[in-house]
Scaffold this motif. Structure first.
Motif, PDB file in Angstrom:
ATOM      1  N   HIS A  20       1.036  -1.047  -0.032  1.00 54.40           N
ATOM      2  CA  HIS A  20       0.181  -0.120  -0.160  1.00 54.40           C
ATOM      3  C   HIS A  20       1.047   1.302  -0.146  1.00 54.40           C
ATOM      4  CE1 HIS A  20      -2.888   2.713   2.149  1.00 54.40           C
ATOM      5  NE2 HIS A  20      -3.124   3.087   1.196  1.00 54.40           N
ATOM      6  N   LEU A  21       0.716   2.061  -0.841  1.00 54.34           N
ATOM      7  CA  LEU A  21       1.581   3.448  -1.103  1.00 54.34           C
ATOM      8  C   LEU A  21       0.943   4.634  -1.314  1.00 54.34           C
ATOM      9  CD1 LEU A  21       3.699   2.023  -4.275  1.00 54.34           C
ATOM     10  CD2 LEU A  21       4.381   2.194  -1.956  1.00 54.34           C
ATOM     11  N   VAL A  22       1.368   5.691  -0.422  1.00 52.33           N
ATOM     12  CA  VAL A  22       0.594   6.716  -0.322  1.00 52.33           C
ATOM     13  C   VAL A  22       1.473   7.906  -0.651  1.00 52.33           C
ATOM     14  CG1 VAL A  22      -0.669   8.233   1.031  1.00 52.33           C
ATOM     15  CG2 VAL A  22      -1.034   5.804   1.524  1.00 52.33           C
ATOM     16  N   SER A  23       1.282   8.701  -1.700  1.00 57.25           N
ATOM     17  CA  SER A  23       2.214   9.885  -1.734  1.00 57.25           C
ATOM     18  C   SER A  23       1.211  11.105  -1.787  1.00 57.25           C
ATOM     19  CB  SER A  23       2.768   9.600  -3.249  1.00 57.25           C
ATOM     20  OG  SER A  23       3.674   8.712  -3.237  1.00 57.25           O
ATOM     21  N   VAL A  24       1.898  12.027  -1.358  1.00 62.60           N
ATOM     22  CA  VAL A  24       1.327  13.460  -1.049  1.00 62.60           C
ATOM     23  C   VAL A  24       2.010  14.457  -2.097  1.00 62.60           C
ATOM     24  CG1 VAL A  24       0.565  13.108   1.215  1.00 62.60           C
ATOM     25  CG2 VAL A  24       2.833  14.322   0.903  1.00 62.60           C
ATOM     26  N   ASN A  59      -6.744   5.347  -5.973  1.00 65.39           N
ATOM     27  CA  ASN A  59      -7.817   6.168  -5.636  1.00 65.39           C
ATOM     28  C   ASN A  59      -7.085   7.514  -5.158  1.00 65.39           C
ATOM     29  OD1 ASN A  59     -10.036   7.676  -5.524  1.00 65.39           O
ATOM     30  ND2 ASN A  59     -11.217   5.942  -4.419  1.00 65.39           N
ATOM     31  N   GLY A  60      -7.643   8.604  -4.965  1.00 65.51           N
ATOM     32  CA  GLY A  60      -6.882   9.719  -4.119  1.00 65.51           C
ATOM     33  C   GLY A  60      -8.002  10.594  -3.844  1.00 65.51           C
ATOM     34  N   HIS A  66      -3.574   7.242  -3.308  1.00 70.53           N
ATOM     35  CA  HIS A  66      -3.423   5.665  -2.722  1.00 70.53           C
ATOM     36  C   HIS A  66      -3.173   4.765  -3.720  1.00 70.53           C
ATOM     37  CE1 HIS A  66      -4.533   6.289   1.678  1.00 70.53           C
ATOM     38  NE2 HIS A  66      -5.301   7.415   0.928  1.00 70.53           N
ATOM     39  N   LEU A  67      -2.338   3.764  -3.794  1.00 72.93           N
ATOM     40  CA  LEU A  67      -1.927   2.710  -4.703  1.00 72.93           C
ATOM     41  C   LEU A  67      -1.987   1.356  -3.742  1.00 72.93           C
ATOM     42  CD1 LEU A  67      -0.166   5.259  -5.591  1.00 72.93           C
ATOM     43  CD2 LEU A  67       0.233   3.858  -7.578  1.00 72.93           C
ATOM     44  N   GLU A 132     -10.831   1.787  -2.225  1.00 77.55           N
ATOM     45  CA  GLU A 132     -12.186   2.248  -2.966  1.00 77.55           C
ATOM     46  C   GLU A 132     -12.987   3.174  -2.293  1.00 77.55           C
ATOM     47  OE1 GLU A 132     -14.297  -1.366  -3.660  1.00 77.55           O
ATOM     48  OE2 GLU A 132     -12.825  -1.941  -5.442  1.00 77.55           O
ATOM     49  N   GLN A 133     -13.136   3.176  -1.174  1.00 80.57           N
ATOM     50  CA  GLN A 133     -13.795   3.970  -0.304  1.00 80.57           C
ATOM     51  C   GLN A 133     -13.318   5.498   0.051  1.00 80.57           C
ATOM     52  OE1 GLN A 133     -14.728   1.974   3.311  1.00 80.57           O
ATOM     53  NE2 GLN A 133     -16.390   0.461   2.433  1.00 80.57           N
ATOM     54  N   GLN A 134     -12.161   5.756  -0.391  1.00 80.65           N
ATOM     55  CA  GLN A 134     -11.651   7.259  -0.229  1.00 80.65           C
ATOM     56  C   GLN A 134     -12.386   7.954  -1.141  1.00 80.65           C
ATOM     57  OE1 GLN A 134      -8.660   8.086   1.595  1.00 80.65           O
ATOM     58  NE2 GLN A 134      -9.254   6.220   2.275  1.00 80.65           N
TER      59      GLN A 134
END
Length: 138
Positions: A20-24, A59-60, A66-67, A132-134
């Motif tokens: 799970h990756l998150v980039s801002v 999603n984002g 989020h990936l 998906e819920q983001q």
């Protein structure tokens, strides 16, 4: 590559390495809209293909993405993230110039930091549902 039962089956290896990756965005500036997220997703899918990885879910929100990526053991997560962020940073600047000008800080689109967590403990269906819920911006 086969992903039956959440396993990758390649020529010499069977693996289960979802991350799970998150980039801002730089300074968490709200840049993304729905159209930009679609373009970002398409770009990141191509980068994943180059790494022989699979973008399972994307999603984002206005300031981050989020990936969920299923990557092969030969790929380093840091190299994958650097390519994902590096290549995807060019698209908004080129295609959405007016919208992104206020967000660029010293020519940087993404923050240099990122979040990466192995998803081995949680079922992929739970991780997929979370992403998906983001709520996407309109």
């Amino acid at each position: 590559m086969s992903t039956e039962d959440d396993y990758r089956r390649d020529r010499h290896v069977v693996s289960a390495m979802p991350v799970h990756l998150v980039s801002v965005t730089k300074y968490r500036r709200g840049v993304f809209n729905d159209e930009m997220l679609d373009v970002c997703e398409a770009t990141m899918r191509k980068v994943c293909e180059h790494f022989e990885a699979e973008l399972i879910e994307f999603n984002g929100k206005t300031d981050h993405v989020h990936l969920l990526v299923h990557y092969p053991p030969k790929a380093a997560v840091s190299g994958l993230v650097n390519s994902l962020k590096g290549i995807s940073a060019h698209i908004p600047r080129r295609n959405f110039t007016g919208h992104t000008n206020h967000a660029l800080m010293h020519r940087h689109f993404w923050s240099p930091s990122y979040f990466a967590a192995s998803c081995g403990g949680a079922p992929l269906t739970v991780m997929r549902q979370y992403i998906e819920q983001q709520r996407r911006p309109l």
